[in-house]
Design a protein around this motif. Sequence first.
Motif, PDB file in Angstrom:
ATOM      1  N   MET B 204       4.430  -0.442 -11.330  1.00  0.00           N
ATOM      2  CA  MET B 204       4.404  -0.345  -9.868  1.00  0.00           C
ATOM      3  C   MET B 204       5.757  -0.777  -9.304  1.00  0.00           C
ATOM      4  O   MET B 204       6.227  -0.259  -8.298  1.00  0.00           O
ATOM      5  N   GLU B 205       6.383  -1.747 -10.002  1.00  0.00           N
ATOM      6  CA  GLU B 205       7.675  -2.263  -9.563  1.00  0.00           C
ATOM      7  C   GLU B 205       8.732  -1.155  -9.605  1.00  0.00           C
ATOM      8  O   GLU B 205       9.516  -0.995  -8.670  1.00  0.00           O
ATOM      9  N   ALA B 244      -2.395  -1.524  -9.161  1.00  0.00           N
ATOM     10  CA  ALA B 244      -2.052  -2.771  -8.486  1.00  0.00           C
ATOM     11  C   ALA B 244      -0.907  -2.478  -7.532  1.00  0.00           C
ATOM     12  O   ALA B 244      -0.460  -1.336  -7.419  1.00  0.00           O
ATOM     13  N   GLN B 247       4.446  -6.971  -7.912  1.00  0.00           N
ATOM     14  CA  GLN B 247       4.210  -8.413  -7.833  1.00  0.00           C
ATOM     15  C   GLN B 247       4.650  -8.997  -6.491  1.00  0.00           C
ATOM     16  O   GLN B 247       3.957  -9.840  -5.925  1.00  0.00           O
ATOM     17  N   VAL B 248       5.761  -8.528  -5.934  1.00  0.00           N
ATOM     18  CA  VAL B 248       6.232  -9.119  -4.671  1.00  0.00           C
ATOM     19  C   VAL B 248       5.247  -8.899  -3.526  1.00  0.00           C
ATOM     20  O   VAL B 248       5.144  -9.725  -2.625  1.00  0.00           O
ATOM     21  N   TYR B 250       2.085  -9.091  -3.671  1.00  0.00           N
ATOM     22  CA  TYR B 250       1.111 -10.178  -3.743  1.00  0.00           C
ATOM     23  C   TYR B 250       1.725 -11.490  -3.246  1.00  0.00           C
ATOM     24  O   TYR B 250       1.073 -12.275  -2.571  1.00  0.00           O
ATOM     25  N   ILE B 251       2.993 -11.691  -3.584  1.00  0.00           N
ATOM     26  CA  ILE B 251       3.670 -12.910  -3.116  1.00  0.00           C
ATOM     27  C   ILE B 251       3.679 -12.925  -1.587  1.00  0.00           C
ATOM     28  O   ILE B 251       3.356 -13.941  -0.958  1.00  0.00           O
ATOM     29  N   ARG B 254       0.319 -13.771  -0.092  1.00  0.00           N
ATOM     30  CA  ARG B 254      -0.013 -15.186  -0.268  1.00  0.00           C
ATOM     31  C   ARG B 254       0.764 -16.053   0.727  1.00  0.00           C
ATOM     32  O   ARG B 254       0.216 -16.981   1.328  1.00  0.00           O
ATOM     33  N   THR B 267       8.092  -4.290  -0.847  1.00  0.00           N
ATOM     34  CA  THR B 267       7.656  -3.928  -2.201  1.00  0.00           C
ATOM     35  C   THR B 267       8.736  -4.180  -3.251  1.00  0.00           C
ATOM     36  O   THR B 267       8.496  -4.023  -4.437  1.00  0.00           O
ATOM     37  N   VAL B 269      12.143  -6.792  -4.674  1.00  0.00           N
ATOM     38  CA  VAL B 269      12.656  -8.162  -4.645  1.00  0.00           C
ATOM     39  C   VAL B 269      13.639  -8.341  -3.487  1.00  0.00           C
ATOM     40  O   VAL B 269      13.605  -9.341  -2.773  1.00  0.00           O
ATOM     41  N   ALA B 272      11.846  -8.523  -0.199  1.00  0.00           N
ATOM     42  CA  ALA B 272      11.132  -9.796  -0.119  1.00  0.00           C
ATOM     43  C   ALA B 272      12.104 -10.938   0.189  1.00  0.00           C
ATOM     44  O   ALA B 272      11.824 -11.806   1.016  1.00  0.00           O
ATOM     45  N   ARG B 273      13.251 -10.910  -0.463  1.00  0.00           N
ATOM     46  CA  ARG B 273      14.242 -11.963  -0.253  1.00  0.00           C
ATOM     47  C   ARG B 273      14.642 -12.042   1.223  1.00  0.00           C
ATOM     48  O   ARG B 273      14.581 -13.099   1.839  1.00  0.00           O
ATOM     49  N   ILE B 276      11.702 -13.233   3.466  1.00  0.00           N
ATOM     50  CA  ILE B 276      11.370 -14.654   3.325  1.00  0.00           C
ATOM     51  C   ILE B 276      12.445 -15.518   3.996  1.00  0.00           C
ATOM     52  O   ILE B 276      12.135 -16.481   4.707  1.00  0.00           O
TER      53      ILE B 276
END
Lengths: 280, 298
Positions: B204-205, B244, B247-248, B250-251, B254, B267, B269, B272-273, B276
Amino acid sequence: MGIIRASKLGFDYIKYHDDSEDPEKINAIKGVDFDVEKGQFIAVLGHNGSGKSTLAKHINALLVPTRGTMYVDGVNTSEEEELWKVRQKAGMVFQNPDNQIIGTVVEEDVGFGPENLGVETEDIWHRVDDALAKVGMLGFRDRSPNRLSGGQKQRVAIASVVAMHPECIVLDEPTAMLDPNGRREVLECVRELNQKEGITVILITHYMEEVVFADNVIVMDRGQIVMRGTPRAIFSRVDELKHYGLAVPQVTELACELKQSGVDLPDGILTIDELVEALC
Amino acid sequence: MLIELKDVSYTYGKDTVYEVNALNHINLGIDEGEFIGIIGHTGSGKSTLIQHLNGLIKPTSGQILFDGSDIWEDGYNLRELRTHVGLVFQYPENQLFETDVITDVMFGPKNKGLSKDQCEERAKEALKQVGIPENFYKVSPFDLSGGQKRRVAMAGVLAMDPQVLILDEPTAGLDPAGRDEILGQIKYLHDKRGITIILVSHSMEDVAVYAKRLLVINDGRIAFDGSPKQVFTHYRELEQMGLAAPQVTYIMHRLHEKGLTVDLTATTVEEARRSILLALSMKKSGGTEEGGGSPWVK
Ligand SMILES: Nc1ncnc2c1ncn2[C@@H]1O[C@H](COP(=O)(O)OP(=O)(O)OP(=O)(O)O)[C@@H](O)[C@H]1O
Ligand SMILES: Nc1ncnc2c1ncn2[C@@H]1O[C@H](COP(=O)(O)OP(=O)(O)OP(=O)(O)O)[C@@H](O)[C@H]1O
Ligand SMILES: [Mg+2]
Ligand SMILES: [Mg+2]
């Protein structure tokens, strides 16, 4: 003394060419020392061609050392008369879920191994039930393997090994062809066999996320072991891993990047829980 | 439209007890220059679907058009179609058959009628692109490691210089550096040479980073068709299908539950960076976006 003990193990593939007298030697393993305690979960990482599969095949005597020794549960794998003993102690599961299953019905497939070992018929059925239960596939015993998902097929392949009552299971990229769900199923199954049954596990993988729960990780490079340690210790050495053609799990990578951007985070974050905890 | 599937269904072992309905009424259009990712549970029909695109499998019913022509019409040149639409198989060992690596990779261009020198040049170029060094040229393909075989199989298809490149799980079994290298190469072929890419993957990544359009196959049907961002917002439904989110994703969910106002559609990294960092700086400065002049956010 460990259950798997390789000492100064070296291995050459030998090729004979029509046009020359001397056979060519491909030196795939170069003096590896490798000692695994009973009940451990060991993950093996390394670039393509680093020698992972070659090393793994030594554990169940598909290959025997050119130099040095390999002992499995005290048995020297180079002694030909011990071959079946070694095969029974250490089973292997491979990458392709489609060409490991030979039976036309699931239970038949799982029964082959014990049958070959000369186990009594009644006991075979007992072992089949038990092995299928342990991988969570008891409900599929009458099914044709062709109709199973990839993750289910791999669990049947694992059950076939479990039915031999091995000390140790070697899995060579068992999840490479699976969807996310199948990958999780197989990993959970393997962890459970390790934790509940105390079976020693050697897991070869290219997925860094799968290594997080191992007791120890070894990293191979050009036929040698170049790093050993716990997942946390290994994944804290990001630059070294990159140098060997490897990476870190996506969470660890994100944590690293956040840290580089000035966010105060601890080293070696391995799971989503740990990152969320540290950030909130 | 370059490739069009009209109401395509396919059944393995038709009229036997082993009958499997692998594809059900697929309608799909693929434009020149697209970068399409295909995901789906094991056995969902992905490999069956893509083998229809270069005429390796004939649909049980329905039509397949390439450049407007029905590829199953009498007299259609399927052999030529296969030089335009290159397919890298899921299991590379099924694709390798020559005595050594370089001969194997030269096979495709040879079939295209190129001279020996041209074939060799193409083959060397392709092997370089997939990271196979010269000392492997004379090695038998069967004596390679799993990942090396996959690279050689891919070189064999690249050497044909196809217009459409279909890759069935090309990164399965590759080490992380190889994965980045191959995906980077595929992206280069798409961006710089305009090759249409169809990438089947269980990662998925990877599809989140590379694909522009994402197809989800579930039990032989198309369940979703949209940008990766759109598709991954349905991650709960994807989980029901054995899939799925990256992974990001899901992060991010959360963190959001914990009260950090991050972008739930991130979706990758990098996304996400950024998100965040922005959320952290907003939190620090009391929640207003204007106050977020943090040194963190580039
Ligand atoms: N049957 C064989 N004959 C000759 N050489 C071989 C053979 N199998 C593997 N090799 C070579 O031995 C080396 C180690 O291969 P091995 O298969 O152990 O690597 P690996 O770490 O498992 O790689 P991968 O991640 O791609 O599966 C490689 O250089 C490979 O080319
Ligand atoms: N040669 C075959 N004969 C009979 N059934 C087949 C054959 N190949 C595939 N199938 C069945 O057709 C369905 C679709 O298979 P397909 O290989 O297209 O799935 P996939 O999405 O590529 O799966 P994977 O992720 O495991 O590669 C499955 O139920 C499969 O068992
Ligand atoms: Mg290998
Ligand atoms: Mg497939």
